[in-house]
Design an enzyme around this catalytic site. Structure first.
Site, PDB file in Angstrom:
ATOM      1  N   SER A 137      18.336 -10.642  -1.110  1.00 32.87           N
ATOM      2  CA  SER A 137      18.869 -11.787  -1.861  1.00 32.87           C
ATOM      3  C   SER A 137      19.319 -12.929  -0.960  1.00 32.87           C
ATOM      4  O   SER A 137      19.848 -12.707   0.136  1.00 32.87           O
ATOM      5  CB  SER A 137      20.075 -11.293  -2.674  1.00 32.87           C
ATOM      6  N   GLU A 139      21.884 -14.423  -1.424  1.00 30.68           N
ATOM      7  CA  GLU A 139      23.338 -14.291  -1.266  1.00 30.68           C
ATOM      8  C   GLU A 139      23.688 -13.773   0.135  1.00 30.68           C
ATOM      9  O   GLU A 139      24.836 -13.883   0.563  1.00 30.68           O
ATOM     10  CB  GLU A 139      23.909 -13.353  -2.332  1.00 30.68           C
ATOM     11  N   TYR A 161      28.882  -8.095  -2.887  1.00 27.30           N
ATOM     12  CA  TYR A 161      27.452  -8.000  -3.238  1.00 27.30           C
ATOM     13  C   TYR A 161      26.585  -8.455  -2.062  1.00 27.30           C
ATOM     14  O   TYR A 161      25.633  -7.770  -1.670  1.00 27.30           O
ATOM     15  CB  TYR A 161      27.167  -8.851  -4.478  1.00 27.30           C
TER      16      TYR A 161
HETATM   17  P1  NDP Z   1      19.373  -6.945 -13.336  1.00 25.66           P
HETATM   18  O1  NDP Z   1      20.846  -6.864 -13.187  1.00 25.66           O
HETATM   19  O2  NDP Z   1      18.780  -7.639 -14.520  1.00 25.66           O
HETATM   20  O3  NDP Z   1      18.786  -5.443 -13.324  1.00 25.66           O
HETATM   21  C1  NDP Z   1      19.341  -4.452 -12.494  1.00 25.66           C
HETATM   22  C2  NDP Z   1      18.641  -3.132 -12.780  1.00 25.66           C
HETATM   23  O4  NDP Z   1      19.193  -2.113 -11.921  1.00 25.66           O
HETATM   24  C3  NDP Z   1      18.808  -2.618 -14.213  1.00 25.66           C
HETATM   25  O5  NDP Z   1      17.584  -2.070 -14.637  1.00 25.66           O
HETATM   26  C4  NDP Z   1      19.854  -1.513 -14.056  1.00 25.66           C
HETATM   27  O6  NDP Z   1      19.771  -0.510 -15.028  1.00 25.66           O
HETATM   28  C5  NDP Z   1      19.440  -0.938 -12.695  1.00 25.66           C
HETATM   29  N1  NDP Z   1      20.482  -0.138 -12.065  1.00 25.66           N
HETATM   30  C6  NDP Z   1      21.726  -0.545 -11.719  1.00 25.66           C
HETATM   31  N2  NDP Z   1      22.388   0.462 -11.140  1.00 25.66           N
HETATM   32  C7  NDP Z   1      21.552   1.539 -11.120  1.00 25.66           C
HETATM   33  C8  NDP Z   1      21.667   2.875 -10.660  1.00 25.66           C
HETATM   34  N3  NDP Z   1      22.786   3.342 -10.109  1.00 25.66           N
HETATM   35  N4  NDP Z   1      20.599   3.696 -10.794  1.00 25.66           N
HETATM   36  C9  NDP Z   1      19.450   3.255 -11.370  1.00 25.66           C
HETATM   37  N5  NDP Z   1      19.287   2.000 -11.838  1.00 25.66           N
HETATM   38  C10 NDP Z   1      20.328   1.162 -11.710  1.00 25.66           C
HETATM   39  O7  NDP Z   1      18.795  -7.579 -11.984  1.00 25.66           O
HETATM   40  P2  NDP Z   1      17.512  -8.542 -11.755  1.00 25.66           P
HETATM   41  O8  NDP Z   1      16.360  -7.977 -12.476  1.00 25.66           O
HETATM   42  O9  NDP Z   1      17.907  -9.955 -11.956  1.00 25.66           O
HETATM   43  O10 NDP Z   1      17.300  -8.378 -10.188  1.00 25.66           O
HETATM   44  C11 NDP Z   1      16.487  -7.337  -9.638  1.00 25.66           C
HETATM   45  C12 NDP Z   1      16.913  -7.073  -8.207  1.00 25.66           C
HETATM   46  O11 NDP Z   1      16.742  -8.276  -7.454  1.00 25.66           O
HETATM   47  C13 NDP Z   1      18.377  -6.685  -8.024  1.00 25.66           C
HETATM   48  O12 NDP Z   1      18.431  -5.780  -6.942  1.00 25.66           O
HETATM   49  C14 NDP Z   1      19.061  -7.985  -7.660  1.00 25.66           C
HETATM   50  O13 NDP Z   1      20.239  -7.745  -6.922  1.00 25.66           O
HETATM   51  C15 NDP Z   1      17.972  -8.628  -6.815  1.00 25.66           C
HETATM   52  N6  NDP Z   1      17.999 -10.078  -6.766  1.00 25.66           N
HETATM   53  C16 NDP Z   1      17.998 -10.795  -7.926  1.00 25.66           C
HETATM   54  C17 NDP Z   1      17.994 -12.165  -7.889  1.00 25.66           C
HETATM   55  C18 NDP Z   1      17.957 -12.975  -9.150  1.00 25.66           C
HETATM   56  O14 NDP Z   1      18.153 -14.195  -9.059  1.00 25.66           O
HETATM   57  N7  NDP Z   1      17.671 -12.376 -10.307  1.00 25.66           N
HETATM   58  C19 NDP Z   1      18.010 -12.889  -6.595  1.00 25.66           C
HETATM   59  C20 NDP Z   1      17.905 -12.028  -5.440  1.00 25.66           C
HETATM   60  C21 NDP Z   1      17.920 -10.675  -5.535  1.00 25.66           C
HETATM   61  P3  NDP Z   1      20.620  -0.588 -16.414  1.00 25.66           P
HETATM   62  O15 NDP Z   1      19.768  -1.399 -17.344  1.00 25.66           O
HETATM   63  O16 NDP Z   1      20.715   0.850 -16.788  1.00 25.66           O
HETATM   64  O17 NDP Z   1      21.929  -1.228 -16.104  1.00 25.66           O
HETATM   65  P1  GDP Z   2      24.798 -16.005  -8.005  1.00 23.31           P
HETATM   66  O1  GDP Z   2      24.298 -17.116  -7.176  1.00 23.31           O
HETATM   67  O2  GDP Z   2      24.031 -14.730  -7.825  1.00 23.31           O
HETATM   68  O3  GDP Z   2      26.244 -15.747  -7.884  1.00 23.31           O
HETATM   69  O4  GDP Z   2      24.431 -16.403  -9.532  1.00 23.31           O
HETATM   70  P2  GDP Z   2      25.323 -16.933 -10.759  1.00 23.31           P
HETATM   71  O5  GDP Z   2      24.353 -17.425 -11.770  1.00 23.31           O
HETATM   72  O6  GDP Z   2      26.294 -15.890 -11.224  1.00 23.31           O
HETATM   73  O7  GDP Z   2      26.167 -18.149 -10.163  1.00 23.31           O
HETATM   74  C1  GDP Z   2      25.568 -19.301  -9.592  1.00 23.31           C
HETATM   75  C2  GDP Z   2      26.635 -20.327  -9.275  1.00 23.31           C
HETATM   76  O8  GDP Z   2      27.168 -20.845 -10.502  1.00 23.31           O
HETATM   77  C3  GDP Z   2      27.835 -19.813  -8.478  1.00 23.31           C
HETATM   78  O9  GDP Z   2      28.115 -20.736  -7.445  1.00 23.31           O
HETATM   79  C4  GDP Z   2      28.976 -19.805  -9.471  1.00 23.31           C
HETATM   80  O10 GDP Z   2      30.271 -20.036  -8.899  1.00 23.31           O
HETATM   81  C5  GDP Z   2      28.578 -20.984 -10.358  1.00 23.31           C
HETATM   82  N1  GDP Z   2      29.226 -20.948 -11.677  1.00 23.31           N
HETATM   83  C6  GDP Z   2      29.973 -21.956 -12.219  1.00 23.31           C
HETATM   84  N2  GDP Z   2      30.451 -21.582 -13.404  1.00 23.31           N
HETATM   85  C7  GDP Z   2      29.994 -20.307 -13.632  1.00 23.31           C
HETATM   86  C8  GDP Z   2      30.170 -19.393 -14.709  1.00 23.31           C
HETATM   87  O11 GDP Z   2      30.837 -19.668 -15.694  1.00 23.31           O
HETATM   88  N3  GDP Z   2      29.531 -18.197 -14.613  1.00 23.31           N
HETATM   89  C9  GDP Z   2      28.756 -17.871 -13.513  1.00 23.31           C
HETATM   90  N4  GDP Z   2      28.128 -16.680 -13.463  1.00 23.31           N
HETATM   91  N5  GDP Z   2      28.606 -18.720 -12.466  1.00 23.31           N
HETATM   92  C10 GDP Z   2      29.214 -19.915 -12.533  1.00 23.31           C
END
Ligand code: NDP
Ligand code: GDP
Length: 335
Positions: A137, A139, A161
């Site tokens: 990520s 992040e 995270y």
């Molecule tokens: P989501 O939060 O939408 O999905 C997370 C998934 O992980 C869910 O299917 C959840 O299952 C599963 N999960 C969580 N904990 C466990 C566990 N202990 N065992 C098995 N499964 C588990 O994330 P995204 O689809 O948005 O992201 C996918 C990956 O990419 C993540 O690792 C995220 O950190 C990373 N990422 C995402 C970004 C983004 O902008 N979306 C950016 C960069 C990285 P359940 O449904 O049961 O909760």
């Molecule tokens: P992140 O980059 O993975 O933390 O994704 P988020 O979508 O949670 O947040 C993106 C940015 O939006 C961060 O800088 C937050 O501080 C900002 N932000 C501002 N207001 C909010 C809010 O109400 N909810 C969330 N989730 N983020 C917010």
């Protein structure tokens, strides 16, 4: 190899099988669709829950095989890998929401950091030839040390995270170097869609705007409007994951649009889409301000462009419109 390209003559046409952890999440659902369209047998890891949360993959239920396992339970992972016998393993599962990582730092470390080692160890035990993708990520860049951020930019994570993701990234690199695995790490910048979790800022805004437009809410409470993100469309980003595992050599890639926008711009565009003035509805609420912020993210995807042939296809404006329209449709149907 370009997307949707049939195998060239002489190239292997053996069935490809993929195992996706996190298949119920945003990215898991888009990746499953892509892999099915590429002719894969798709398997997904799901956790047992008292109520099913398969909303994002409901439309794929007849076409994929779900296996119960948990990132913290090594033997369940070994069993899932044995049963699916994959050629590619995509580790998308994680505790993925930054604010929750302050509330549950130990759990975040266990899932998002140690969980990666458990998957890698399970994979090594069953079949070290499997190609592995780790969901890293932006992040990890946190308090950025360089603008824009590339594969060579040092990490400075700003949340539990981000710290956990740095571990997941380096253990992937280390296993590649230690055991000669085909293990790649995609450093993905924020990517969104109508399937994004409601707590993330894009979806919170598009859902909130739609509720206000439909008379279901009167205000939208927000945190820091000045932070800047490089937002892309999840449907585009899963193609980059797949392309990484089609390369002869594993590597790490930044996947981003190369553009950044403030949260305020996001809010403005979303309210504009439904013809409302954002300043009348947005309230700043200190509950949504974070203990430490990542102020600016902007990725440099030149390597992914050059080596993978990957380019983002969806503009920021198109993404916001798509998300607002989807939330308007969903909430209107419920009214
Ligand atoms: P989501 O939060 O939408 O999905 C997370 C998934 O992980 C869910 O299917 C959840 O299952 C599963 N999960 C969580 N904990 C466990 C566990 N202990 N065992 C098995 N499964 C588990 O994330 P995204 O689809 O948005 O992201 C996918 C990956 O990419 C993540 O690792 C995220 O950190 C990373 N990422 C995402 C970004 C983004 O902008 N979306 C950016 C960069 C990285 P359940 O449904 O049961 O909760
Ligand atoms: P992140 O980059 O993975 O933390 O994704 P988020 O979508 O949670 O947040 C993106 C940015 O939006 C961060 O800088 C937050 O501080 C900002 N932000 C501002 N207001 C909010 C809010 O109400 N909810 C969330 N989730 N983020 C917010």
């Amino acid at each position: 190899m370009p997307i949707n390209c049939a195998p060239a003559q002489g190239e292997s046409t053996l069935a490809k099988r993929a195992l996706i952890t996190g298949i119920t999440g945003q990215d898991g659902s888009y990746l499953a669709e892509l892999l099915l369209s590429e002719g894969y047998d798709v398997y997904g890891v799901v956790r047992r829950a008292s109520t099913e949360n398969y909303e994002r993959i409901e439309h794929l239920r007849g076409q994929i095989t779900l296996l119960q396992a948990d990132l913290l339970d090594q033997s369940s992972l070994v069993q899932a890998i044995r049963e699916s016998n994959p050629t590619e393993l995509y580790n998308l599962a994680a505790q993925s929401f930054v604010p929750t990582s302050w509330a549950q730092p130990v759990l975040t470390a266990e899932f998002t950091a140690i969980g990666v080692t458990k998957v890698l160890e399970a994979m090594r035990a069953v079949n070290p030839e499997i190609r592995f993708y780790q969901a890293s990520s932006s992040e990890m860049y946190g308090k950025v040390l360089e603008v824009p951020q590339s594969e060579d930019t040092p990490f400075y994570p700003r949340s539990p995270y981000g710290v956990a993701k740095v571990y997941g990234h380096y253990i992937t690199v280390n296993y590649r170097e230690s055991y000669n695995l085909h293990a790649s790490s995609g450093i993905l910048f924020n990517h969104e869609s109508p399937r994004r979790g409601l707590e993330f800022v894009t979806r919170k805004v598009t859902d909130g705007v739609s509720r206000i437009k439909l008379g279901l809410a009167t205000e939208l409470r927000m945190g820091n409007l000045d932070s800047q993100r490089d937002w892309g469309f999840a449907g585009d980003y899963v193609k980059a994951m797949w392309l990484m595992l089609q390369q002869d050599t594993p590597d790490d890639y930044v996947v981003a649009t190369g553009e950044t926008h403030t949260v305020k711009e996001l809010v403005q565009l979303a309210f504009d889409r439904v013809g409302l003035d954002w300043e009348k509805y947005v309230v700043i609420d200190p509950r949504f301000i974070r203990p430490a912020e990542v102020d600016l993210l902007i990725g440099q995807p030149a390597k992914a462009n050059k080596v993978l042939g990957w380019v983002p296809e969806t503009s920021f404006q198109t993404l916001v419109n798509m998300m607002v329209d989807a939330d308007m449709d969903r909430l209107s149907a419920r009214k």
